[in-house]
Design a protein around this motif. Sequence first.
Motif, PDB file in Angstrom:
ATOM      1  N   ASN A 145       0.820  -1.209   0.000  1.00  0.00           N
ATOM      2  CA  ASN A 145       0.000   0.000   0.000  1.00  0.00           C
ATOM      3  C   ASN A 145       0.856   1.262   0.000  1.00  0.00           C
ATOM      4  OD1 ASN A 145      -2.484  -1.220  -0.190  1.00  0.00           O
ATOM      5  ND2 ASN A 145      -2.762  -1.368   2.031  1.00  0.00           N
ATOM      6  N   ALA A 146       1.960   1.240   0.716  1.00  0.00           N
ATOM      7  CA  ALA A 146       2.858   2.397   0.729  1.00  0.00           C
ATOM      8  C   ALA A 146       3.477   2.625  -0.656  1.00  0.00           C
ATOM      9  CB  ALA A 146       3.950   2.211   1.771  1.00  0.00           C
ATOM     10  N   VAL A 147       3.832   1.540  -1.326  1.00  0.00           N
ATOM     11  CA  VAL A 147       4.389   1.641  -2.676  1.00  0.00           C
ATOM     12  C   VAL A 147       3.329   2.196  -3.629  1.00  0.00           C
ATOM     13  CG1 VAL A 147       5.291   0.318  -4.641  1.00  0.00           C
ATOM     14  CG2 VAL A 147       6.101  -0.178  -2.327  1.00  0.00           C
ATOM     15  N   LYS A 148       2.093   1.701  -3.513  1.00  0.00           N
ATOM     16  CA  LYS A 148       1.003   2.209  -4.349  1.00  0.00           C
ATOM     17  C   LYS A 148       0.822   3.710  -4.133  1.00  0.00           C
ATOM     18  CE  LYS A 148      -1.855  -1.959  -4.620  1.00  0.00           C
ATOM     19  NZ  LYS A 148      -3.152  -2.559  -4.221  1.00  0.00           N
ATOM     20  N   GLN A 149       0.867   4.136  -2.896  1.00  0.00           N
ATOM     21  CA  GLN A 149       0.687   5.548  -2.566  1.00  0.00           C
ATOM     22  C   GLN A 149       1.832   6.398  -3.143  1.00  0.00           C
ATOM     23  OE1 GLN A 149      -1.407   8.357  -1.836  1.00  0.00           O
ATOM     24  NE2 GLN A 149      -2.253   6.694  -0.633  1.00  0.00           N
ATOM     25  N   LEU A 150       3.063   5.891  -3.025  1.00  0.00           N
ATOM     26  CA  LEU A 150       4.209   6.602  -3.607  1.00  0.00           C
ATOM     27  C   LEU A 150       4.068   6.727  -5.126  1.00  0.00           C
ATOM     28  CD1 LEU A 150       7.195   5.090  -1.612  1.00  0.00           C
ATOM     29  CD2 LEU A 150       6.680   7.519  -1.828  1.00  0.00           C
ATOM     30  N   LEU A 151       3.668   5.641  -5.764  1.00  0.00           N
ATOM     31  CA  LEU A 151       3.479   5.681  -7.219  1.00  0.00           C
ATOM     32  C   LEU A 151       2.359   6.639  -7.603  1.00  0.00           C
ATOM     33  CD1 LEU A 151       3.934   1.961  -8.286  1.00  0.00           C
ATOM     34  CD2 LEU A 151       5.259   3.916  -9.094  1.00  0.00           C
ATOM     35  N   PHE A 152       1.270   6.627  -6.842  1.00  0.00           N
ATOM     36  CA  PHE A 152       0.157   7.524  -7.123  1.00  0.00           C
ATOM     37  C   PHE A 152       0.624   8.979  -7.049  1.00  0.00           C
ATOM     38  CE2 PHE A 152      -3.255  10.260  -5.548  1.00  0.00           C
ATOM     39  CZ  PHE A 152      -4.178  10.114  -6.575  1.00  0.00           C
ATOM     40  N   ARG A 153       1.348   9.305  -5.993  1.00  0.00           N
ATOM     41  CA  ARG A 153       1.821  10.682  -5.821  1.00  0.00           C
ATOM     42  C   ARG A 153       2.833  11.062  -6.916  1.00  0.00           C
ATOM     43  NH1 ARG A 153       2.180   9.989   0.578  1.00  0.00           N
ATOM     44  NH2 ARG A 153       0.018  10.522   1.062  1.00  0.00           N
ATOM     45  N   ALA A 154       3.698  10.137  -7.258  1.00  0.00           N
ATOM     46  CA  ALA A 154       4.685  10.407  -8.306  1.00  0.00           C
ATOM     47  C   ALA A 154       3.994  10.619  -9.654  1.00  0.00           C
ATOM     48  CB  ALA A 154       5.691   9.255  -8.399  1.00  0.00           C
TER      49      ALA A 154
END
Length: 172
Positions: A145-154
């Motif tokens: 979930n943290a990786v998904k959030q980082l990708l979303f923000r990027a």
Amino acid sequence: MKRTPEFIQLLTSSQSRLYGYILSLLYDADQANDVLQQTNVILWEKEEEFSLGSNFIAWSFQIAYFQVLAHRKQLQRERLSFDSDLLADIANVSREAEESFESRQKLMRQCLQKLNRRQQEIVYRRYQSNASLDSIAIETANTVNAVKQLLFRARSALARCINQGLEQEMNS
């Protein structure tokens, strides 16, 4: 005739773009491969006609366009084929898209540089290395979930940056 390394580099580095252009005109991968091969032979034979420093893509697209027309003449007996006007329209749209391709790529590289280091790393792992979300999470000691959030923000930051860049290009 001796082949120049510059010409060989231009020819080899343009293959995917040339194939994409031909495919956009034919809509058939097998036919596009055949026409690409024919186009490459002609490009190779006409190396002397190309001036280094001029637009290789535009030159090769023009030759490819004529090869597509020749190929279509061979296929005239088939029931479904596009008329020449439609094909010319499609070719124009493809050329216009290609003309903006380099500037969009440059804009993407600039926007990627504006991301913070962590976002750049995640984007690189996901899209350059084709890593799965699970493997990125393990490698970076994060949750999926943290990786998904980082990708979303990027991706959101990239979209904003690119849209701003495109607006600036249109206004200048």
